[in-house]
Enzyme design. Structure first.
Site, mmCIF file in Angstrom:
data_model
loop_
_atom_site.group_PDB
_atom_site.id
_atom_site.type_symbol
_atom_site.label_atom_id
_atom_site.label_comp_id
_atom_site.label_asym_id
_atom_site.label_seq_id
_atom_site.Cartn_x
_atom_site.Cartn_y
_atom_site.Cartn_z
ATOM 1 N N CYS A 2 0.619 -1.286 -0.184
ATOM 2 C CA CYS A 2 -0.024 0.003 -0.098
ATOM 3 C C CYS A 2 0.995 1.283 -0.003
ATOM 4 O O CYS A 2 1.805 1.378 0.658
ATOM 5 C CB CYS A 2 -0.831 0.103 1.353
ATOM 6 S SG CYS A 2 -1.812 -1.573 1.487
ATOM 7 N N ARG A 27 4.299 -0.545 -6.440
ATOM 8 C CA ARG A 27 4.171 -1.435 -5.350
ATOM 9 C C ARG A 27 2.972 -2.501 -5.191
ATOM 10 O O ARG A 27 2.846 -3.331 -4.274
ATOM 11 C CB ARG A 27 4.019 -0.539 -4.131
ATOM 12 C CG ARG A 27 5.146 0.454 -3.762
ATOM 13 C CD ARG A 27 4.872 1.543 -3.054
ATOM 14 N NE ARG A 27 4.839 1.198 -1.456
ATOM 15 C CZ ARG A 27 5.847 1.337 -0.751
ATOM 16 N NH1 ARG A 27 6.912 1.715 -1.035
ATOM 17 N NH2 ARG A 27 5.525 0.742 0.627
ATOM 18 N N TRP A 74 -3.652 -2.517 -1.103
ATOM 19 C CA TRP A 74 -3.415 -3.907 -1.372
ATOM 20 C C TRP A 74 -4.333 -4.811 -0.431
ATOM 21 O O TRP A 74 -4.015 -4.597 0.936
ATOM 22 C CB TRP A 74 -2.102 -4.318 -1.400
ATOM 23 C CG TRP A 74 -1.826 -5.735 -1.771
ATOM 24 C CD1 TRP A 74 -1.821 -6.170 -3.354
ATOM 25 C CD2 TRP A 74 -1.595 -6.923 -0.946
ATOM 26 N NE1 TRP A 74 -1.471 -7.535 -3.437
ATOM 27 C CE2 TRP A 74 -1.463 -8.004 -2.103
ATOM 28 C CE3 TRP A 74 -1.572 -7.296 0.381
ATOM 29 C CZ2 TRP A 74 -1.169 -9.388 -1.650
ATOM 30 C CZ3 TRP A 74 -1.347 -8.625 0.669
ATOM 31 C CH2 TRP A 74 -1.124 -9.671 -0.408
ATOM 32 N N ASN A 99 -1.569 2.200 6.040
ATOM 33 C CA ASN A 99 -0.665 0.819 5.717
ATOM 34 C C ASN A 99 -0.455 0.303 6.992
ATOM 35 O O ASN A 99 -0.166 0.781 7.987
ATOM 36 C CB ASN A 99 0.593 1.439 5.013
ATOM 37 C CG ASN A 99 0.490 2.101 3.817
ATOM 38 O OD1 ASN A 99 -0.496 2.053 3.237
ATOM 39 N ND2 ASN A 99 1.554 2.495 3.220
ATOM 40 N N GLY A 100 -0.673 -1.131 7.172
ATOM 41 C CA GLY A 100 -0.155 -2.159 8.070
ATOM 42 C C GLY A 100 -1.447 -2.595 8.371
ATOM 43 O O GLY A 100 -2.333 -2.687 7.669
ATOM 44 N N GLU A 482 14.005 -19.661 -9.087
ATOM 45 C CA GLU A 482 13.616 -18.265 -9.475
ATOM 46 C C GLU A 482 12.878 -18.064 -11.069
ATOM 47 O O GLU A 482 11.921 -17.315 -11.106
ATOM 48 C CB GLU A 482 14.899 -17.551 -9.443
ATOM 49 C CG GLU A 482 14.816 -16.186 -10.108
ATOM 50 C CD GLU A 482 13.820 -15.122 -9.284
ATOM 51 O OE1 GLU A 482 13.575 -14.055 -9.686
ATOM 52 O OE2 GLU A 482 13.382 -15.542 -8.080
ATOM 53 N N LYS A 486 9.123 -16.752 -11.329
ATOM 54 C CA LYS A 486 8.912 -15.647 -12.394
ATOM 55 C C LYS A 486 7.716 -16.195 -13.445
ATOM 56 O O LYS A 486 6.881 -15.428 -13.814
ATOM 57 C CB LYS A 486 10.041 -15.231 -13.257
ATOM 58 C CG LYS A 486 11.150 -14.589 -12.664
ATOM 59 C CD LYS A 486 10.664 -13.225 -12.207
ATOM 60 C CE LYS A 486 11.468 -12.520 -11.296
ATOM 61 N NZ LYS A 486 11.035 -13.186 -9.434
ATOM 62 N N GLU A 489 4.532 -16.178 -11.625
ATOM 63 C CA GLU A 489 4.017 -14.671 -11.043
ATOM 64 C C GLU A 489 3.122 -13.970 -11.954
ATOM 65 O O GLU A 489 2.287 -13.227 -11.755
ATOM 66 C CB GLU A 489 5.292 -13.791 -10.670
ATOM 67 C CG GLU A 489 5.723 -14.177 -9.272
ATOM 68 C CD GLU A 489 7.115 -13.179 -8.888
ATOM 69 O OE1 GLU A 489 7.103 -12.776 -7.825
ATOM 70 O OE2 GLU A 489 7.982 -13.266 -9.769
ATOM 71 N N HIS A 505 12.307 -39.144 -7.814
ATOM 72 C CA HIS A 505 11.832 -39.290 -6.636
ATOM 73 C C HIS A 505 10.466 -38.808 -6.710
ATOM 74 O O HIS A 505 9.990 -38.414 -5.446
ATOM 75 C CB HIS A 505 12.838 -38.731 -5.499
ATOM 76 C CG HIS A 505 13.967 -39.625 -5.467
ATOM 77 N ND1 HIS A 505 14.257 -40.831 -4.868
ATOM 78 C CD2 HIS A 505 15.064 -39.114 -5.917
ATOM 79 C CE1 HIS A 505 15.457 -41.084 -5.088
ATOM 80 N NE2 HIS A 505 16.183 -40.244 -5.686
ATOM 81 N N LYS A 604 4.607 -5.295 -4.515
ATOM 82 C CA LYS A 604 6.100 -4.999 -4.915
ATOM 83 C C LYS A 604 6.627 -5.277 -3.439
ATOM 84 O O LYS A 604 7.412 -5.773 -3.251
ATOM 85 C CB LYS A 604 6.335 -3.640 -5.411
ATOM 86 C CG LYS A 604 7.816 -3.328 -5.524
ATOM 87 C CD LYS A 604 8.255 -4.604 -6.516
ATOM 88 C CE LYS A 604 9.757 -4.363 -7.003
ATOM 89 N NZ LYS A 604 10.216 -5.477 -7.733
#
Length: 609
Positions: A2, A27, A74, A99-100, A482, A486, A489, A505, A604
């Site tokens: 946020c 963000r 968000w 925010n929070g 990674e 990506k 995402e 396995h 973000k």
């Protein structure tokens, strides 16, 4: 996550607030809003679309004023609906953005409902608006002070009041806020970038601070128990803009940031003449000399950087390493060691879980030595660690991290070399060769980026798939992780990564003609074993997409597609091999038509737990 922007001026600040929100879009958010206050009262506009739609709404409603607050949200408490979007009002008297997370909001809400306050949202923020209203006795600053001492959790807030149209009160605990100082105007924001171009004079508020801003100045109060005392916080000149939000010739920020990696790593290593502990801080040498173990704390992409660093540090410096997912670390019983160097890794330096893990290791487990690998020199994390290395990737706007990751890898490799030299394990010849390779990385990355047309051809095939498997061995297993992250995402293709030796396995059961298998295949000592793993895929009808080094003996055929990187780069191969994986994810997402820079449900900078 946020974003907050606030302003108190003698001019119309609505365009400034909206531009600030636009700069904070990177963000991540799912709703946005703006509120103003003047002699006629409080006014607001809110949207569950993009900031551009909010701008149109504000223009249609002719919203203008000299004092106001704005927010990108968000969703945590309550779905992304207009009723839950910030700013929240209390009886058209108090307006707030936040925010929070307020952890005790339910008990406060129950108390306020008994007093007759009515709630129109599912958010914890509306509780705070009503609480400040309940505490108000003619002075907004004092009402905010009375309210926040009742809170449990984290907050960065900006508050306006109908009866005090000339001021904004802001406060922070666990969520960053800065104050921007202008000429006869003041600003506040969760990120200095929001007010870049308006002012470069920035005051960083500290934990527990409350600040009143008016056009003519600011008053800051530091929390002491349940009380507050006036304090001064130094102004700093922060050049936060520098064209970072301009796309230039690129279609998306993610594409731009992928292609900025040669420059970012060059900047990260600029002026590197020799390996020295002072690269990490004036006190680094005695700390490195006593270090017997490393503990990496990180989330997401930064966690994978820590996994790669474990291979380097144990092999080069001979020091054992633990790598912990920060969001899990403090919730289990672990065995502390006072000679451990705690290394949090974060692009923003604001990641709530990583900060909490750092504080747990330092304050509760007694591991006092810490070193931040971070992209933001003024962040909370850098401020709370004894040592640091700033990666200098520049502002990263795309939610899916690219240049932040590769610059973290460069910094962590440098840390491995420095620890090795401190421990007497790095010869002068090895140091010279390592420095030569590091300096060549930007040029090597340019050659890898030239492979983009070949990756685009693969991406068109990938875009029709629903699942993908990524394989790597040794230090390239974190690179496979990674790459899978990506892809999922931004393209929303389900992707998983495994050490290639684990294929038989379990994951081999998934392999068929519809499951593409991406393989990171550098020409190293594990290549022959990796080839055997690849044959296991081929025998089950799987289709392989192999990123190989130019000198490797892997031949392409109908179901074995090969892209060859220009050169084998030894220890630093992971930095090169991750770049085509970034390009693959980007172009697959492009074909599928997803929102590359703002993938659904993601933010973000994750500043809440």
């Amino acid at each position: 996550m946020c974003g907050i922007v606030a302003a108190a001026s003698y001019r119309n600040i609505v365009p400034i607030l909206l531009e600030g929100l636009r700069r904070l879009e990177y963000r991540g958010y799912d709703s946005c809003g703006v509120a103003t206050v003047d002699d006629a009262g409080l006014h607001r506009a809110r949207s569950v679309a993009r900031v551009s739609e909010l701008v149109e709404q504000a223009e249609a409603e002719k919203l203008e004023a000299k004092t106001g607050i704005a927010h990108t949200r968000w969703a945590t408490h309550g779905a992304p609906e207009v009723c839950n979007a910030h700013p929240h009002f209390s009886r058209d008297f108090i307006g707030i953005v936040h925010n929070g997370i307020i952890e005790n909001f339910e008990s406060i809400r129950a108390r306020l409902e008994q007093k007759g306050f009515e709630f129109t949202s599912q958010t914890d923020t509306e509780v705070l608006a009503h609480l400040i209203n309940d505490c108000y006795e003619g002075n907004l600053l004092e009402a905010v002070k009375k309210a926040i001492v009742q809170l449990e959790g984290s907050y960065g807030i900006a508050v306006i009041c109908r009866d005090e149209p000339e001021c904004v009160v802001v406060a922070r605990q666990g969520s960053p806020l800065v104050v921007g100082v202008g000429e006869n105007e003041m600003f506040a924001a969760s990120d200095a970038m929001a007010v870049a171009g308006i002012t470069d004079r920035i005051v960083y508020l500290e934990e527990g601070d409350v600040c009143e801003i008016k056009p003519e100045g600011r008053r800051i109060f530091a929390r002491e128990g349940c009380g507050f005392k006036p304090v001064e916080r130094a102004e700093k000149i922060v050049h936060a803009y520098s064209g970072a939000v301009d796309l230039g010739p690129y279609r998306h920020y993610m594409q731009k940031e992928i292609f900025e990696q040669p420059r970012a790593i060059g900047d990260t290593l600029e002026g590197l003449a020799s390996i020295s502990p002072t690269l990490f801080g004036a006190d680094a040498r005695p700390i490195f000399e006593q270090t017997k173990r490393l503990l990496f704390l990180a989330c997401g992409t930064s966690y994978y950087a820590g996994l790669a660093a474990k291979y380097w540090i144990e092999a080069i410096a001979g020091i054992p390493c633990d790598v912990e997912i920060a969001s899990e670390y403090r919730y289990r019983v672990s065995v502390p060691d006072p000679d451990t160097l705690v290394v949090p890794i974060s692009q923003s330096g604001e990641t709530a879980d990583t900060l909490a893990a750092l504080r747990h290791a330092r304050d509760e487990l007694g591991m006092k030595n810490s070193l931040a690998i971070c992209n933001v020199a003024t962040s909370i994390m850098v401020n709370e660690t004894r040592l640091h290395y700033i990666t200098r990737a520049g502002v990263e706007i795309g939610v899916a991290s690219t240049k932040a990751f590769t610059t973290q890898l460069a910094a962590l490799y440098l840390l491995a070399l420095t620890l090795a030299k401190t421990k007497g394990r790095l010869s002068s010849e090895a140091e010279d060769e390592a420095l030569r390779r590091l300096r060549h990385i930007p040029a090597a990355l340019q050659a890898v980026l030239a492979l983009e047309p070949q990756v685009i051809a693969w991406a068109e095939r990938f875009a029709t798939k629903q699942h993908a498997l990524f394989l790597g061995r040794g230090i390239h297993y974190p690179i496979a992780l990674e790459g899978a992250l990506k892809l999922k995402e931004i393209s929303y293709i389900h992707a998983e990564a495994y050490p290639a030796g684990e294929l038989k396995h379990g994951p081999l059961a998934l392999v068929d003609r519809e499951m593409p298998v991406v393989t990171v295949a550098p020409n190293d000592k594990l290549l022959e074993k990796l080839k055997s793993n690849m044959q296991e895929v081929r025998a089950r009808g799987g289709e392989l997409y192999v990123f190989a080094d130019g000198d490797s003996s892997i031949e392409a055929d109908e179901r074995m597609h090969v892209i060859r990187l220009p050169e084998n780069y030894g220890d630093l191969s992971p930095i090169l091999h991750v770049v085509p994986l970034q390009l693959l994810a980007y172009h697959a997402a492009l074909v599928r038509g997803t929102d590359v820079d703002k993938p659904r449900n993601l933010a973000k900078s994750v500043t809440v737990e």
